[in-house]
Design a protein around this motif. Structure first.
Motif, PDB file in Angstrom:
ATOM      1  N   LEU A 151      72.875  50.571  33.273  1.00  0.00           N
ATOM      2  CA  LEU A 151      73.103  51.251  31.559  1.00  0.00           C
ATOM      3  C   LEU A 151      74.194  52.027  31.879  1.00  0.00           C
ATOM      4  CD1 LEU A 151      69.559  52.092  30.341  1.00  0.00           C
ATOM      5  CD2 LEU A 151      71.113  50.466  29.873  1.00  0.00           C
ATOM      6  N   ALA A 152      74.773  52.646  32.789  1.00  0.00           N
ATOM      7  CA  ALA A 152      75.795  53.928  32.759  1.00  0.00           C
ATOM      8  C   ALA A 152      77.086  52.910  32.833  1.00  0.00           C
ATOM      9  CB  ALA A 152      75.600  54.931  34.316  1.00  0.00           C
ATOM     10  N   GLU A 155      78.073  51.570  29.556  1.00  0.00           N
ATOM     11  CA  GLU A 155      78.346  52.243  28.323  1.00  0.00           C
ATOM     12  C   GLU A 155      79.773  52.828  29.200  1.00  0.00           C
ATOM     13  OE1 GLU A 155      75.723  55.943  29.635  1.00  0.00           O
ATOM     14  OE2 GLU A 155      74.174  55.727  28.193  1.00  0.00           O
ATOM     15  N   ARG A 158      81.838  49.499  27.508  1.00  0.00           N
ATOM     16  CA  ARG A 158      81.984  50.282  25.892  1.00  0.00           C
ATOM     17  C   ARG A 158      82.871  51.049  25.424  1.00  0.00           C
ATOM     18  NH1 ARG A 158      77.677  53.566  23.220  1.00  0.00           N
ATOM     19  NH2 ARG A 158      79.052  54.899  24.745  1.00  0.00           N
ATOM     20  N   ASP A 159      83.243  51.726  26.239  1.00  0.00           N
ATOM     21  CA  ASP A 159      84.151  53.649  26.174  1.00  0.00           C
ATOM     22  C   ASP A 159      85.591  53.202  26.373  1.00  0.00           C
ATOM     23  OD1 ASP A 159      81.664  55.005  24.905  1.00  0.00           O
ATOM     24  OD2 ASP A 159      81.569  56.551  27.014  1.00  0.00           O
ATOM     25  N   GLN A 200      84.885  60.937  25.768  1.00  0.00           N
ATOM     26  CA  GLN A 200      84.167  60.453  26.054  1.00  0.00           C
ATOM     27  C   GLN A 200      83.986  59.344  27.669  1.00  0.00           C
ATOM     28  OE1 GLN A 200      82.619  58.574  22.309  1.00  0.00           O
ATOM     29  NE2 GLN A 200      81.037  57.111  23.793  1.00  0.00           N
ATOM     30  N   SER A 204      81.654  59.292  30.638  1.00  0.00           N
ATOM     31  CA  SER A 204      80.359  57.905  31.112  1.00  0.00           C
ATOM     32  C   SER A 204      80.839  57.749  32.408  1.00  0.00           C
ATOM     33  CB  SER A 204      81.237  56.609  30.367  1.00  0.00           C
ATOM     34  OG  SER A 204      80.782  56.808  28.703  1.00  0.00           O
ATOM     35  N   GLU A 399      78.728  47.220  22.060  1.00  0.00           N
ATOM     36  CA  GLU A 399      77.291  48.304  21.862  1.00  0.00           C
ATOM     37  C   GLU A 399      75.949  48.094  21.516  1.00  0.00           C
ATOM     38  OE1 GLU A 399      78.903  50.662  18.241  1.00  0.00           O
ATOM     39  OE2 GLU A 399      79.405  51.833  19.144  1.00  0.00           O
ATOM     40  N   LEU A 402      74.762  46.799  24.728  1.00  0.00           N
ATOM     41  CA  LEU A 402      74.529  48.222  25.842  1.00  0.00           C
ATOM     42  C   LEU A 402      72.551  48.745  25.301  1.00  0.00           C
ATOM     43  CD1 LEU A 402      74.447  50.864  27.395  1.00  0.00           C
ATOM     44  CD2 LEU A 402      75.898  52.013  25.203  1.00  0.00           C
ATOM     45  N   LYS A 406      69.208  48.464  26.903  1.00  0.00           N
ATOM     46  CA  LYS A 406      68.337  49.613  26.799  1.00  0.00           C
ATOM     47  C   LYS A 406      67.050  49.415  26.172  1.00  0.00           C
ATOM     48  CE  LYS A 406      71.357  53.171  26.111  1.00  0.00           C
ATOM     49  NZ  LYS A 406      71.982  54.826  24.855  1.00  0.00           N
TER      50      LYS A 406
END
Length: 435
Positions: A151-152, A155, A158-159, A200, A204, A399, A402, A406
């Motif tokens: 997940l990290a 993320e 995405r960022d 952000q 991440s 997003e 992600l 999750k």
């Protein structure tokens, strides 16, 4: 400026700069690391497991010690002695040495040994159940740490994508500002947005390293941070959720923490019986064979007999032992009731959470399909050199991916926690009783 190219430039060296120096090990973690390999390390050298192993070894030793109480005890005794014999003694030698073999066995103790053995056996069973439960919980902890790394990474992707989009927009706005087409305030607003997205992304990136460190610690390899993880197959997502009532019944009977406390309660009951047996007599059998350096009329080559011991007064020790054993029994029964309530509520919460996640899975799937189609449309418009929101569409798709990940990982963890609480699922032939 191409958004994907900028995104790759931002992320190209991220993992290399993020990773620390891994510890030397004869068998380093494989690259890429798989969930199966990670779970295979669940019984590694970890403080909680080492404590459980020590407790199990102690209880098994206590069990063997209890069994030895009714066994045969054999001992050798030797004596070296020089004497001045009496003038009327037949043997006037000065050496009065002796070697003896003693054999002793408890023949009957009116329930003492039986109660002691039963208590030790049930405590050993409780220790085995606790150890198996700790291993099961460690597997869940490793799985959760593994998912956190994945997940990290999502993320950060995405960022990183969003930062690339904002960077491209800022670059274009700076060009227009130089031509006098954009005001200073609009440019500063975009720069502020860029810095927020940049912060952000940095958070991440830090989370990528932090989650890898937690995974390494969970695997018993602190400092050996895995750089790449494979996406695991998740067969739990296809399983049917059982009815709650059979699941609750299974949990009340098969939860390892409940079973361990029930075994401890049975052991405590046996210890109460053992303490009460302190008032009862016990019977031992004895055999002695000896050899002597000199002859004497009072010396026997061998002797055998039984010894009956009847306790008359213990100064209150028996009553104290009974009170102590009862207090321990009441404490364990109270702990058992508390754990039963906790398991009941936790099972319900986990069951309802899994139901909610299964419904939420349809939402994230629909969202992901929508974002995928929307990106295709934005890409087609972009190729026609028409103004488009292609960059934003890529971020929104990331997003959605992600959110889907999750949901999948949360459902798998909920399944594993549900099985751990119930000691297996109803009609699950693979769940065997430990101990």
């Amino acid at each position: 400026m191409n958004i994907r190219m900028v995104s790759r430039c931002f992320g190209a060296v991220t993992l290399f700069s993020m990773m620390g120096v891994s510890v030397a090990d004869t068998e380093p973690l494989p690259e890429p690391l798989t969930l199966e390999h990670a779970l295979s390390l669940a019984e590694g050298e970890q403080p909680d497991l080492e404590q459980a192993r020590a407790e199990l070894a102690y209880s098994e030793a206590e069990e063997r010690l209890a069994q030895s109480r009714t066994g045969v005890n054999v001992a050798l005794a030797g004596r070296l002695r020089w004497i001045q014999p009496s003038e009327v003694a037949f043997d006037q030698s000065n050496e009065d040495h002796r070697a003896s073999l003693f054999v002793r066995k408890n023949l009957y103790d009116f329930g003492r040994s039986a109660a002691h053995e039963a208590a030790a056996e049930r405590n050993s069973k409780a220790s085995r159940l606790k150890f198996a439960d700790i291993v099961r919980q460690r597997r869940i902890a490793i799985m959760e740490a593994y998912f956190d790394v994945l997940l990290a990474d999502l993320e950060f992707a995405r960022d990183n994508e969003e930062m690339a989009v904002v960077y491209v927009n800022l670059d274009r706005l700076q060009d227009r500002h130089e031509l006098g087409q954009v005001s200073d305030i609009d440019l500063l607003e975009m720069e502020a947005e860029y810095q927020a997205v940049r912060q952000q992304r940095a958070a991440s990136q830090a989370r990528q390293r932090s989650t890898r460190s937690r995974l390494a610690i969970a695997l018993g390899r602190p400092g050996e941070l895995p750089s790449e993880l494979t996406r695991p197959d998740l067969p739990q997502l296809e399983a049917e959720l059982p009815e709650y009532e059979p699941l609750l019944k299974k949990a009340m009977a098969g939860n390892p923490a409940i079973r361990a406390l029930r075994a401890e309660a049975e052991a405590a009951e046996s210890r109460v019986g053992e303490a009460r047996a302190g008032r009862r007599p016990y019977l031992d059998g004895e055999l002695e064979a000896s050899t002597y350096a000199r002859e004497a009329g009072s010396y026997d080559d061998w002797r055998a007999g039984v010894v009956l011991t009847v306790p008359l007064y213990s100064g209150g020790a028996v009553d104290a032992r009974i009170g102590k054993a009862k207090a321990e029994l009441y404490r364990i029964r109270a702990a058992l009731a508390e754990v039963e309530d906790s398991v009941r509520q936790t099972l319900l919460d986990t069951f309802l959470n899994l139901q909610t996640l299964r419904i939420d899975a349809e939402r994230v799937m629909a969202l992901q399909d929508y974002r995928d189609v929307y990106l295709d449309r934005s890409r087609a418009v972009y190729e026609l050199e028409v103004k488009t929101d292609l960059g934003d569409a890529m971020v929104r798709l990331s997003e959605a991916q992600l959110a889907a990940a999750k949901n999948r990982f949360s459902r798998v963890l909920a399944w594993e926690r549900l099985k751990a609480l119930a000691g297996g699922l109803p009609d699950d032939s693979a769940s065997a009783d430990e101990g």
